[in-house]
Design an enzyme around this catalytic site. Structure first.
Site, PDB file in Angstrom:
ATOM      1  N   GLU A   2      -4.413   0.692  -3.704  1.00 23.32           N
ATOM      2  CA  GLU A   2      -3.006   1.104  -3.734  1.00 23.32           C
ATOM      3  C   GLU A   2      -2.081  -0.109  -3.672  1.00 23.32           C
ATOM      4  O   GLU A   2      -1.053  -0.160  -4.358  1.00 23.32           O
ATOM      5  CB  GLU A   2      -2.713   2.053  -2.568  1.00 23.32           C
ATOM      6  CG  GLU A   2      -3.395   3.404  -2.711  1.00 23.32           C
ATOM      7  CD  GLU A   2      -3.092   4.364  -1.583  1.00 23.32           C
ATOM      8  OE1 GLU A   2      -3.111   5.578  -1.835  1.00 23.32           O
ATOM      9  OE2 GLU A   2      -2.841   3.903  -0.450  1.00 23.32           O
ATOM     10  N   ASP A  23       0.913   3.908  -3.168  1.00 18.50           N
ATOM     11  CA  ASP A  23       0.576   5.319  -2.999  1.00 18.50           C
ATOM     12  C   ASP A  23       1.553   6.205  -3.759  1.00 18.50           C
ATOM     13  O   ASP A  23       1.166   7.160  -4.437  1.00 18.50           O
ATOM     14  CB  ASP A  23       0.578   5.665  -1.502  1.00 18.50           C
ATOM     15  CG  ASP A  23       0.268   7.132  -1.248  1.00 18.50           C
ATOM     16  OD1 ASP A  23      -0.819   7.579  -1.653  1.00 18.50           O
ATOM     17  OD2 ASP A  23       1.112   7.827  -0.663  1.00 18.50           O
ATOM     18  N   ASP A  78      -7.458   1.312   0.410  1.00 18.97           N
ATOM     19  CA  ASP A  78      -6.058   0.911   0.657  1.00 18.97           C
ATOM     20  C   ASP A  78      -5.657  -0.277  -0.218  1.00 18.97           C
ATOM     21  O   ASP A  78      -4.529  -0.361  -0.697  1.00 18.97           O
ATOM     22  CB  ASP A  78      -5.863   0.535   2.133  1.00 18.97           C
ATOM     23  CG  ASP A  78      -5.906   1.751   3.057  1.00 18.97           C
ATOM     24  OD1 ASP A  78      -5.826   2.891   2.548  1.00 18.97           O
ATOM     25  OD2 ASP A  78      -6.030   1.561   4.276  1.00 18.97           O
ATOM     26  N   GLU A 131       0.837  -1.202   0.000  1.00 18.24           N
ATOM     27  CA  GLU A 131       0.000   0.000   0.000  1.00 18.24           C
ATOM     28  C   GLU A 131       0.878   1.262   0.000  1.00 18.24           C
ATOM     29  O   GLU A 131       0.615   2.220  -0.738  1.00 18.24           O
ATOM     30  CB  GLU A 131      -0.890  -0.023   1.247  1.00 18.24           C
ATOM     31  CG  GLU A 131      -1.815   1.155   1.411  1.00 18.24           C
ATOM     32  CD  GLU A 131      -2.285   1.286   2.854  1.00 18.24           C
ATOM     33  OE1 GLU A 131      -2.444   2.432   3.298  1.00 18.24           O
ATOM     34  OE2 GLU A 131      -2.471   0.257   3.530  1.00 18.24           O
TER      35      GLU A 131
END
Length: 228
Positions: free
Chosen positions: A123, A51, A120, A47
Site C-alpha cells: 500500500e 489504501d 502494508d 500506507e
C-alpha cells in the site's frame, strides 16, 4: 546511499516503474521499527494514502469491467482483494522482503517476511508511485497485480456456499441439528488433506475431503445435498 539506490533498481524493474524521486520508494519500504531507530519518517502515512488509492482504483476497475455485479457484491469482491492475504502475494511476487528496512529486533524475528508488514508496504509503494508519477502508473501497478484476484473473487461472490444451502434446505420445515466434524488428517503439515463428516440429527450423512477444514466441510455438504 548509492548501494541502496542500486539495489532498488531491481525492485523498480520488477514493479515496472522507475522513480524520479527514489527517496519516496525508500520511505515506502521503511517500517516503523527502522524509522524509530534512525529517527526518520516511516511508511505509515504512505500506507494510509495507498489504501485509499487501492480501494478507489479497484472499485473503478470492477465498475467498468464487471457491470453485472451488484453494489453489495462489489463490496464483497473488494474486501476479498484489498486484504492482507492478496497484498502479501503481491509483495512476495516482487520480493519486497529483500528491500524492506526493518529495525534490529524485527530483523532478528524475520519481520521483513511477516505477511502484515509486507502487505502494508505494498500500500505504501502504491502511494509512492502515485506521488511520484500520478494516478496512471499507480493504477497500472494495481490492475496488473490484482486483476486475477479480482477475476477469481467475482466468480464466487454470488454463489451461496454448500453449507448454507444444505442448512436452508433441511430447515425448511423447522429446526434441524447439523454437525460437522473433521475425522481424518492426511499428509505432512505443508500439504495436509482433511476429511470431514456431516451429521444430520445424529445420523451420518456424507463425507468430503479438502486442503482446508472449511473446504472439506463444504465438500461433505455438497455430497449431502446430492443424496437429498
Amino acid at each position: 546511499m548509492l548501494n541502496i539506490e542500486k539495489n532498488l533498481e531491481v525492485l523498480e524493474k520488477s514493479i515496472k516503474y522507475q522513480f524520479k524521486n527514489i527517496k519516496l520508494l525508500q520511505k515506502a519500504l521503511t517500517h516503523t521499527s527502522y524509522a524509530h531507530e534512525k529517527e526518520i519518517e516511516s511508511n505509515e502515512k504512505l500506507e494510509f494514502l495507498g489504501d485509499s488509492i487501492l480501494e478507489f482504483v479497484s472499485s473503478e476497475y470492477m465498475y467498468k469491467n464487471y457491470p453485472k455485479l451488484k453494489e453489495g457484491e462489489m463490496t464483497k469482491v473488494r474486501a476479498t482483494v484489498v486484504c492482507e492475504a492478496s497484498l502479501y502475494k503481491v509483495a512476495k511476487l516482487h520480493n519486497f522482503s529483500d528491500f524492506l528496512y526493518v529495525g534490529k529486533s524485527e530483523k532478528l524475528s524475520k519481520g521483513n517476511e511477516k505477511p502484515a508488514i509486507m502487505a502494508d508496504s505494498v500500500e505504501a509503494v502504491i502511494a509512492a508511485i502515485y506521488l511520484d508519477g500520478g494516478l496512471k502508473p499507480a493504477e497500472q501497478f494495481i490492475i496488473e497485480n490484482l486483476k486475477e484476484e479480482i477475476k477469481s473473487a467475482t466468480k464466487h461472490v454470488g454463489v451461496k456456499d454448500y453449507k448454507t444451502v444444505l442448512q436452508e434446505k433441511l430447515q425448511e420445515n423447522g429446526n434441524i441439528k447439523i454437525k460437522y466434524e473433521i475425522i481424518k488428517e492426511i499428509g505432512p503439515d505443508h500439504d495436509k488433506i482433511f476429511e470431514a463428516e456431516v451429521e444430520v440429527e445424529g445420523k451420518k450423512m456424507a463425507r468430503g475431503r479438502g486442503k482446508s477444514k472449511k473446504q472439506a466441510e463444504m465438500e461433505a455438504a455438497k455430497k449431502a445435498l446430492e443424496i437429498i
